[in-house]
Design a protein around this motif. Structure first.
Motif, PDB file in Angstrom:
ATOM      1  N   TYR A   9       0.825  -1.210   0.000  1.00 48.34           N
ATOM      2  CA  TYR A   9       0.000   0.000   0.000  1.00 48.34           C
ATOM      3  C   TYR A   9       0.856   1.255   0.000  1.00 48.34           C
ATOM      4  O   TYR A   9       1.914   1.310   0.635  1.00 48.34           O
ATOM      5  CB  TYR A   9      -0.936  -0.012   1.222  1.00 48.34           C
ATOM      6  N   ARG A  10       0.393   2.252  -0.746  1.00 45.71           N
ATOM      7  CA  ARG A  10       1.064   3.546  -0.805  1.00 45.71           C
ATOM      8  C   ARG A  10       0.201   4.577  -0.094  1.00 45.71           C
ATOM      9  O   ARG A  10      -1.005   4.679  -0.340  1.00 45.71           O
ATOM     10  CB  ARG A  10       1.289   3.981  -2.258  1.00 45.71           C
ATOM     11  N   ASP A  18       0.117   7.808  -0.453  1.00 44.18           N
ATOM     12  CA  ASP A  18      -0.449   8.840  -1.326  1.00 44.18           C
ATOM     13  C   ASP A  18      -1.555   8.307  -2.229  1.00 44.18           C
ATOM     14  O   ASP A  18      -2.157   9.062  -2.995  1.00 44.18           O
ATOM     15  CB  ASP A  18       0.650   9.494  -2.172  1.00 44.18           C
ATOM     16  N   ASP A  48      14.143   4.135  -0.539  1.00 38.89           N
ATOM     17  CA  ASP A  48      12.906   4.415   0.180  1.00 38.89           C
ATOM     18  C   ASP A  48      13.191   4.552   1.682  1.00 38.89           C
ATOM     19  O   ASP A  48      13.851   3.697   2.287  1.00 38.89           O
ATOM     20  CB  ASP A  48      11.903   3.275  -0.063  1.00 38.89           C
ATOM     21  N   ASN A  82       5.714   4.673   6.347  1.00 36.54           N
ATOM     22  CA  ASN A  82       4.540   5.122   5.605  1.00 36.54           C
ATOM     23  C   ASN A  82       3.719   3.932   5.125  1.00 36.54           C
ATOM     24  O   ASN A  82       2.496   4.032   4.990  1.00 36.54           O
ATOM     25  CB  ASN A  82       4.968   5.978   4.413  1.00 36.54           C
ATOM     26  N   ALA A  83       4.400   2.806   4.878  1.00 35.40           N
ATOM     27  CA  ALA A  83       3.690   1.603   4.452  1.00 35.40           C
ATOM     28  C   ALA A  83       2.724   1.125   5.529  1.00 35.40           C
ATOM     29  O   ALA A  83       1.641   0.611   5.220  1.00 35.40           O
ATOM     30  CB  ALA A  83       4.696   0.495   4.121  1.00 35.40           C
TER      31      ALA A  83
END
Length: 269
Positions: A112-113, A115, A195, A213-214
Motif C-alpha cells: 500500500y502507498r 499517497d 525508500d 509510511n507503508a
C-alpha cells in the motif's frame, strides 16, 4: 387504534430494527483490530444509530397511543436523520474511493502507498499527532506476532493473503530487498533501496515497520475495506428508512383526513 395508526406503528418498528442494525454496524467497526487503535471513526455510526432508535421509539409510542406531538416530533427528527445518514454515506464513499493498494510480483498479498488514499484520511487518521498513539496501540496488538505461528517457510508467507496492516506494518516493503527469515524477522541487504521505509524497519517486535509510511497506508487500507462493506449496510438502511418515512407521512395524512371527515359528519349530525 385505527388502521393508519397501526401502519405507522409497524413502520416505526421496522425503523427500530434498522437502528439496531446501524448500532450493530458501529460496534462491528469498533471491534475490528485496526479500529481498536483508531476509535473515533466509529462514533458517527453509533451516535446516528442511537438517535434513530430514540426517534423511532417516539414514533412508535405516538402511533400506538396516538400522540400527535410524538408523531410530529418523529417525522421532523426522522427527516433530519435521513439527511445525516445520506451525508455520512456520500462522505464515506468519497473518502474511501481512492485505493492505495498495488500488486507485488510473486506475492499473493498486496502492498500500500500512503499517497494512494484520500487526503482527508491521510490528514485526520494518520497525521503526526494521531499516529503516535495509533503506533503504540498497533505495537501492543497481536496483528504481527500471530503470523509467526502461521507461516514458517518463505514459500508459505509469500502466498499468504495478509491483511493490509500485516502487509504494511509487520514486514519491510518488498522493494527494499530484505531476505526472509521469519514473518517478522528479515535480513537487511547490503544496499537497501532509497525508500525511507527501508531504513525505518527493525526486527525488534516493538519497532518492525510501525514508523513506516507503508504501515500508515496499511491502516488506511484496512479502514477502507471495512467502510466499503459498511456502506452496503448503510445503503440498505437508508432506502428502508426513506420508504418508511414516505409511507408514514401518507398514513398520518390519512389519519388527519379521517379526523376532518369525522368532525364534518358530527357537525351535520
Amino acid at each position: 387504534m385505527g388502521l393508519s395508526n397501526k401502519i405507522i406503528a409497524l413502520l416505526n418498528f421496522l425503523a427500530i430494527l434498522s437502528s439496531i442494525a446501524i448500532i450493530t454496524l458501529g460496534i462491528w467497526l469498533a471491534s475490528k483490530s485496526d479500529n481498536l487503535c483508531n476509535q473515533y471513526l466509529k462514533w458517527p455510526v453509533l451516535v446516528l444509530g442511537i438517535l434513530l432508535l430514540l426517534v423511532s421509539a417516539s414514533g412508535f409510542v405516538g402511533a400506538f397511543w396516538y400522540k400527535k406531538g410524538f408523531l410530529r416530533f418523529y417525522l421532523f427528527c426522522m427527516a433530519i436523520l435521513i439527511i445525516l445518514l445520506l451525508v455520512l454515506l456520500v462522505f464515506a464513499f468519497d473518502v474511501t474511493r481512492p485505493d492505495g493498494s498495488y500488486p507485488v510480483p510473486g506475492r499473493a498479498y498486496k502492498e500500500y502507498r500512503l499517497d494512494g488514499f484520500s487526503s482527508w484520511l491521510r490528514g485526520h487518521v494518520v497525521s503526526s499527532g494521531n499516529w503516535r498513539k495509533i503506533r503504540e496501540c498497533l505495537s501492543d496488538s497481536d496483528n504481527c506476532s500471530e503470523m509467526n505461528g502461521e507461516y514458517v517457510l518463505a514459500e508459505q508467507f509469500f502466498v499468504a493473503h495478509l491483511s493490509p496492516i500485516q502487509s504494511g506494518c509487520c514486514k519491510p516493503p518488498t522493494a527494499c530487498g530484505f531476505t526472509y527469515s521469519s514473518p517478522t524477522v528479515w535480513i537487511n541487504p547490503a544496499n537497501p533501496a532509497a525508500d525511507t521505509d527501508c531504513y525505518l524497519w527493525g526486527n525488534d517486535p516493538a519497532q518492525l515497520c510501525y514508523n513506516c509510511n507503508a504501515c500508515k497506508a496499511g491502516l488506511l487500507g484496512d479502514l477502507r475495506s471495512e467502510w466499503r462493506k459498511a456502506n452496503v449496510i448503510l445503503i440498505v438502511v437508508v432506502v428502508v428508512l426513506i420508504w418508511v418515512y414516505i409511507i408514514a407521512c401518507c398514513a398520518l395524512r390519512n389519519v388527519q383526513t379521517e379526523e376532518l371527515f369525522s368532525r364534518y359528519k358530527e357537525g351535520w349530525a
